[in-house]
Scaffold this active site. Sequence first.
Site, mmCIF file in Angstrom:
data_model
loop_
_atom_site.group_PDB
_atom_site.id
_atom_site.type_symbol
_atom_site.label_atom_id
_atom_site.label_comp_id
_atom_site.label_asym_id
_atom_site.label_seq_id
_atom_site.Cartn_x
_atom_site.Cartn_y
_atom_site.Cartn_z
ATOM 1 N N ASP A 198 -37.245 -14.034 30.893
ATOM 2 C CA ASP A 198 -37.657 -15.077 29.962
ATOM 3 C C ASP A 198 -37.842 -16.375 30.753
ATOM 4 O OD1 ASP A 198 -37.851 -17.069 28.085
ATOM 5 O OD2 ASP A 198 -36.211 -16.341 26.831
ATOM 6 N N CYS B 239 -44.760 -17.598 25.445
ATOM 7 C CA CYS B 239 -44.740 -17.458 26.916
ATOM 8 C C CYS B 239 -45.219 -16.071 27.357
ATOM 9 C CB CYS B 239 -43.352 -17.737 27.480
ATOM 10 S SG CYS B 239 -42.747 -19.409 27.120
ATOM 11 N N ARG B 240 -44.348 -15.082 27.258
ATOM 12 C CA ARG B 240 -44.660 -13.776 27.857
ATOM 13 C C ARG B 240 -45.714 -12.976 27.111
ATOM 14 N NH1 ARG B 240 -38.532 -12.055 27.871
ATOM 15 N NH2 ARG B 240 -38.744 -13.324 25.983
ATOM 16 N N SER B 241 -45.542 -12.782 25.805
ATOM 17 C CA SER B 241 -46.472 -11.858 25.121
ATOM 18 C C SER B 241 -47.899 -12.390 24.997
ATOM 19 C CB SER B 241 -45.912 -11.379 23.777
ATOM 20 O OG SER B 241 -45.763 -12.426 22.864
ATOM 21 N N ASN C 131 -43.220 -15.748 21.302
ATOM 22 C CA ASN C 131 -44.682 -15.551 21.276
ATOM 23 C C ASN C 131 -45.439 -16.786 21.785
ATOM 24 O OD1 ASN C 131 -47.308 -14.862 18.818
ATOM 25 N ND2 ASN C 131 -47.063 -13.971 20.828
ATOM 26 N N CYS D 11 -42.582 -10.484 22.336
ATOM 27 C CA CYS D 11 -41.481 -11.172 23.024
ATOM 28 C C CYS D 11 -40.661 -11.931 21.988
ATOM 29 C CB CYS D 11 -42.004 -12.083 24.141
ATOM 30 S SG CYS D 11 -43.076 -13.427 23.602
HETATM 31 P P1 4NP Z 1 -41.207 -16.028 25.012
HETATM 32 O O1 4NP Z 1 -40.297 -17.222 25.566
HETATM 33 O O2 4NP Z 1 -40.278 -15.147 24.195
HETATM 34 O O3 4NP Z 1 -41.685 -15.354 26.243
HETATM 35 O O4 4NP Z 1 -42.308 -16.653 24.189
HETATM 36 C C1 4NP Z 1 -39.493 -17.999 24.741
HETATM 37 C C2 4NP Z 1 -40.054 -18.984 23.966
HETATM 38 C C3 4NP Z 1 -39.250 -19.775 23.184
HETATM 39 C C4 4NP Z 1 -37.882 -19.581 23.167
HETATM 40 C C5 4NP Z 1 -37.318 -18.581 23.946
HETATM 41 C C6 4NP Z 1 -38.126 -17.796 24.738
HETATM 42 N N1 4NP Z 1 -37.051 -20.404 22.375
HETATM 43 O O5 4NP Z 1 -35.827 -20.244 22.413
HETATM 44 O O6 4NP Z 1 -37.552 -21.292 21.645
#
Ligand code: 4NP
Length: 161
Positions: A126, A13-15, A11, A8
């Site tokens: 997201d 939240c989703r992955s 790294n 993702c």
């Molecule tokens: P992830 O979510 O890609 O599912 O881990 C996010 C985590 C952090 C950010 C964006 C999405 N960020 O902009 O910091």
Amino acid sequence: MIKVLFVCLGNICRSPLAQAIFDHKINKYQLTNKFSSDSCGTSDYHIGELPDERTMNCAAKYRLPIDHRARQINRVDLREFHYLIAMDFSNKKNINHLLQKFKIAHEKVFLIREFQPEPDVLEVPDPYYGGEDGFEEVYQILDDSIEHFLEYLKKGEDIYV
Ligand code: 4NP
């Protein structure tokens, strides 16, 4: 051993949640001798951090062990992992960009929702800027997608062993 990398943006939240769900399922189906997983982000925003607190809460709710520190995708990953599984179009685009940059041909770059029989949309939303309910939605999408992804992997397993 078939190695799967969930990717993702951050790294956190989703992955990492996808990885926890996948690992839980391969344990449940006694497939740990055939498949393994890891996760990473395309960005360097959260390197070394634990998953987001809301990811941890969601994992705890479904009794999924989660033990991961955020890391950024690297050149070795592109060669080492048999499956590169993106959460959204942007992640997939970033992976393909890196493959191009390092002149690596990889035939197994997918969106996780491509494995859902009838997805509403092809992206895992997201949840970072939303609330806890976004994480519940992500969990439900991932649980269903990964169940079907494993079905797909099991069908092909004779090709790889
Ligand atoms: P992830 O979510 O890609 O599912 O881990 C996010 C985590 C952090 C950010 C964006 C999405 N960020 O902009 O910091």
